[in-house]
Design a protein around this motif. Structure first.
Motif, PDB file in Angstrom:
ATOM      1  N   GLY A  60       0.687  -1.283   0.218  1.00  0.00           N
ATOM      2  CA  GLY A  60      -0.352   0.111  -0.069  1.00  0.00           C
ATOM      3  C   GLY A  60       0.788   1.338   0.147  1.00  0.00           C
ATOM      4  O   GLY A  60       0.418   2.359  -1.632  1.00  0.00           O
ATOM      5  N   SER A  61       1.521   1.435   0.922  1.00  0.00           N
ATOM      6  CA  SER A  61       2.521   2.378   1.153  1.00  0.00           C
ATOM      7  C   SER A  61       3.791   2.290   1.199  1.00  0.00           C
ATOM      8  O   SER A  61       4.292   1.137   1.465  1.00  0.00           O
ATOM      9  N   PHE A  62       4.066   3.359   0.138  1.00  0.00           N
ATOM     10  CA  PHE A  62       5.924   3.198   0.202  1.00  0.00           C
ATOM     11  C   PHE A  62       6.809   3.051   1.933  1.00  0.00           C
ATOM     12  O   PHE A  62       7.855   2.311   1.958  1.00  0.00           O
ATOM     13  N   MET A  63       6.195   4.023   2.081  1.00  0.00           N
ATOM     14  CA  MET A  63       7.321   4.864   3.650  1.00  0.00           C
ATOM     15  C   MET A  63       6.448   4.347   5.039  1.00  0.00           C
ATOM     16  O   MET A  63       7.531   3.575   5.997  1.00  0.00           O
ATOM     17  N   ALA A  64       5.721   3.794   5.196  1.00  0.00           N
ATOM     18  CA  ALA A  64       4.884   4.120   5.791  1.00  0.00           C
ATOM     19  C   ALA A  64       5.273   2.250   6.643  1.00  0.00           C
ATOM     20  O   ALA A  64       5.344   2.292   7.793  1.00  0.00           O
ATOM     21  N   PRO A  65       5.073   0.800   5.933  1.00  0.00           N
ATOM     22  CA  PRO A  65       5.700  -0.093   6.740  1.00  0.00           C
ATOM     23  C   PRO A  65       7.112   0.021   7.078  1.00  0.00           C
ATOM     24  O   PRO A  65       6.939  -0.853   7.741  1.00  0.00           O
ATOM     25  N   LEU A  66       7.716   0.981   6.325  1.00  0.00           N
ATOM     26  CA  LEU A  66       8.781   0.428   7.126  1.00  0.00           C
ATOM     27  C   LEU A  66       9.256   1.772   9.041  1.00  0.00           C
ATOM     28  O   LEU A  66      10.362   1.479   9.297  1.00  0.00           O
ATOM     29  N   MET A  67       8.008   1.983   9.023  1.00  0.00           N
ATOM     30  CA  MET A  67       8.717   3.035  10.696  1.00  0.00           C
ATOM     31  C   MET A  67       8.475   2.018  11.099  1.00  0.00           C
ATOM     32  O   MET A  67       8.393   2.179  12.312  1.00  0.00           O
ATOM     33  N   TYR A  68       8.040   0.728  10.827  1.00  0.00           N
ATOM     34  CA  TYR A  68       7.879  -0.007  12.343  1.00  0.00           C
ATOM     35  C   TYR A  68       8.935  -1.197  12.453  1.00  0.00           C
ATOM     36  O   TYR A  68       9.638  -1.995  13.048  1.00  0.00           O
ATOM     37  N   PHE A  69       9.787  -1.025  11.591  1.00  0.00           N
ATOM     38  CA  PHE A  69      11.037  -1.338  11.336  1.00  0.00           C
ATOM     39  C   PHE A  69      11.787  -0.635  12.432  1.00  0.00           C
ATOM     40  O   PHE A  69      12.548   0.865  12.201  1.00  0.00           O
ATOM     41  N   HIS A  70      12.550  -1.548  13.702  1.00  0.00           N
ATOM     42  CA  HIS A  70      13.910  -0.788  14.068  1.00  0.00           C
ATOM     43  C   HIS A  70      15.125  -0.605  13.071  1.00  0.00           C
ATOM     44  O   HIS A  70      15.774   0.356  13.333  1.00  0.00           O
ATOM     45  N   VAL A  71      15.088  -1.059  12.424  1.00  0.00           N
ATOM     46  CA  VAL A  71      16.304  -0.972  11.325  1.00  0.00           C
ATOM     47  C   VAL A  71      15.857  -1.070   9.826  1.00  0.00           C
ATOM     48  O   VAL A  71      15.163  -2.567   9.466  1.00  0.00           O
ATOM     49  N   PRO A  72      15.062  -0.119   9.370  1.00  0.00           N
ATOM     50  CA  PRO A  72      14.669   0.619   7.980  1.00  0.00           C
ATOM     51  C   PRO A  72      15.488  -0.598   6.743  1.00  0.00           C
ATOM     52  O   PRO A  72      16.499  -0.202   7.224  1.00  0.00           O
ATOM     53  N   GLY A  73      14.437  -1.005   5.683  1.00  0.00           N
ATOM     54  CA  GLY A  73      15.538  -1.686   4.570  1.00  0.00           C
ATOM     55  C   GLY A  73      15.027  -1.835   3.464  1.00  0.00           C
ATOM     56  O   GLY A  73      14.371  -1.392   3.131  1.00  0.00           O
ATOM     57  N   VAL A  74      15.945  -1.972   2.446  1.00  0.00           N
ATOM     58  CA  VAL A  74      16.009  -2.359   0.970  1.00  0.00           C
ATOM     59  C   VAL A  74      16.050  -3.734   0.622  1.00  0.00           C
ATOM     60  O   VAL A  74      17.078  -3.948   1.241  1.00  0.00           O
ATOM     61  N   ASP A  75      15.240  -3.509  -1.070  1.00  0.00           N
ATOM     62  CA  ASP A  75      16.460  -4.596  -2.082  1.00  0.00           C
ATOM     63  C   ASP A  75      17.496  -3.842  -3.084  1.00  0.00           C
ATOM     64  O   ASP A  75      16.261  -3.912  -3.553  1.00  0.00           O
TER      65      ASP A  75
END
Length: 462
Positions: free
Chosen positions: A311-326
């Motif tokens: 759904g959102s590009f950024m909102a789910p990342l806010m729940y990570f303690h260490v955000p990530g990408v691939d």
């Protein structure tokens, strides 16, 4: 910044590869490979089930291998990270999460079908509409009740939901309904709690955290810019509660350009995103916090910016303690070296900047990138450095090399190399590059980020 630590950064700043557990796991071989990782400058590893695994996932034999890896990492001062799934995407616990309720916990999606007649559908009918053009060329849409027939010059638009079919990839089950709280609780119970029962004393110390890989709300890609829609049984009730009107009577707007189409589409994806955040992201983030673990991972790879996964590009990342990408090795950049033109594997600038922005806004010091996957076995140290430099300049400060293969027997060697294993001819020469990456990641993890230019980037459109 501590100059002494800069010269020899700790394990957490060093490259932490995906360790592809892809054969029969033998504790002594596990220990040997941990020692090899340490010798070439790696700071730790993510214990990651991959194609070719013979040892049953989360079995006693599996746990014995985890125990050996954690124990050897303890001796060497390395980090032993957990990975939450049998292969990927995360969500099924290798099928174990679906065993209590294979149908109810199965991923669901909303499908539309257009026809000249009222036809039977292959799932649970949600709504039907007749539509056509009035004499003034205006679109006319009406909801059909059971038994209604089409008027002249009308076509039928039917919506139904169905579950995804069982797959060998999910060990005979389907993907999980990540919008169903009971299904997600089953994933936590059968996919995460077994580690807690065995290794809780190591959580937050030798086992720093947990990686999740491409979890999603399921939709089926039907074209370059089209797909089915994520669904769960409670979706209509949640929609009415949150948006204040009936979704089922407005579903035609998802396909047809009705007068309220923009509003309905916006509201649909806002509801889906809220459910995903509340049902998947928040509970697992909370479970990690309660157990002293950092939660990391990513949601997109080559499909970015295909937003339907979460759904959102950024909102789910806010729940990570260490955000990530691939950062897969799937895009190319032609650069000039002295007297030579070299093609380098690169990625999507926007994807990394969205993730780094989420990290900065949430006060998170680290940004992980799963890096190099699929760049192939002939990737040189020059290529590796340039690709890492590119993403570190954009905010990445934790390099997660893809992959360190436990085994390259048979087809395993073709599982998205390069590989950092002992079988790799250049592995013994890798340490200077590992030292360089660790120093840059340490330096980038210190201090406070300052943005000279702020760009407002709305990730929703109305």
């Amino acid at each position: 910044m501590d100059k002494k630590q800069f010269a020899d950064p700790g394990a957490s700043y060093r490259p932490l590869p995906f360790w592809a557990w892809n054969d029969r796991l033998e504790p002594e071989r596990v220990r040997e490979q941990v020692r090899h990782m340490h010798s070439i400058g790696l700071g730790g590893f993510f214990m990651h089930s991959r194609q070719g695994l013979v040892t049953p996932y989360l079995s006693q034999e599996w746990m014995e291998a985890v125990e050996a890896a954690v124990d050897e990492a303890e001796k060497l001062g390395m980090e032993a990270w957990l990975y939450d799934e049998d292969r990927y995407p995360s969500g099924t616990a290798g099928g174990l999460a679906l065993e209590p309720n294979p149908t109810g916990f199965a991923a669901k999606h909303l499908v539309s079908i257009e026809s000249d007649d009222v036809v039977e559908v292959q799932g649970t009918l949600v709504a039907r509409f007749g539509y056509g053009l009035a004499p003034d060329e205006q679109l006319v849409v009406r909801q059909l009740s059971v038994g209604d027939e089409l008027n002249d010059n009308e076509r039928c638009l039917s919506f139904y939901w169905t579950t995804t079919p069982p797959s060998g990839w999910f060990n005979g089950f389907t993907y999980l309904d990540t919008l169903d709280p009971d299904a997600v609780n089953s994933f936590i119970r059968y996919g995460l709690e077994p580690y807690k029962e065995k290794f809780a004393g190591k959580f937050g110390a030798r086992i720093p955290g947990l990686f999740t890989d491409e979890p999603q709300m399921f939709s089926h890609r039907t074209g370059p810019d089209t797909s089915t829609w994520p669904w769960t049984v409670r979706f209509p009730l949640e929609f009415r509660k949150r948006r204040g009107y009936d979704l089922l009577g407005a579903l035609a707007a998802l396909v047809l350009d009705t007068g309220n189409a923009r509003q309905v589409r916006y509201d649909f994806w806002k509801t889906a995103t809220e459910l995903f955040l509340e049902t998947w992201c928040q509970p697992i983030s909370q479970w990690c916090e309660e157990n002293g673990l950092d939660w990391t991972g990513h949601y997109w790879e080559h499909e970015f910016p295909y937003f339907h996964k979460s759904g959102s590009f950024m909102a789910p990342l806010m729940y990570f303690h260490v955000p990530g990408v691939d950062l897969l090795g799937s895009r190319t950049y032609i650069g000039k070296m002295p007297g030579n033109e070299i093609q380098h594997q690169m990625g999507n600038v926007q994807m990394i900047k969205l993730a780094s922005s989420a990290a900065h806004q949430a006060g998170k010091k680290r940004l992980l990138s799963e890096t190099y996957g699929g760049a192939m076995s002939d990737m040189s140290f020059v290529d590796q450095k340039i690709m890492a430099d590119w993403e570190m300049a954009l905010g990445v400060n934790l390099i997660n090399p893809h992959l360190y293969h436990y085994s390259i027997r048979g087809l395993r060697k073709r599982d998205y190399p390069p590989s950092w294993g002992v079988h790799q001819p250049w592995s013994e020469e890798y340490k200077p590059l590992a030292d360089y990456l660790s120093r840059v990641c340490y330096a980038l993890s210190e201090g406070e980020f300052v943005a000279n230019i702020a760009v407002l980037h709305p990730t929703t459109v109305f």
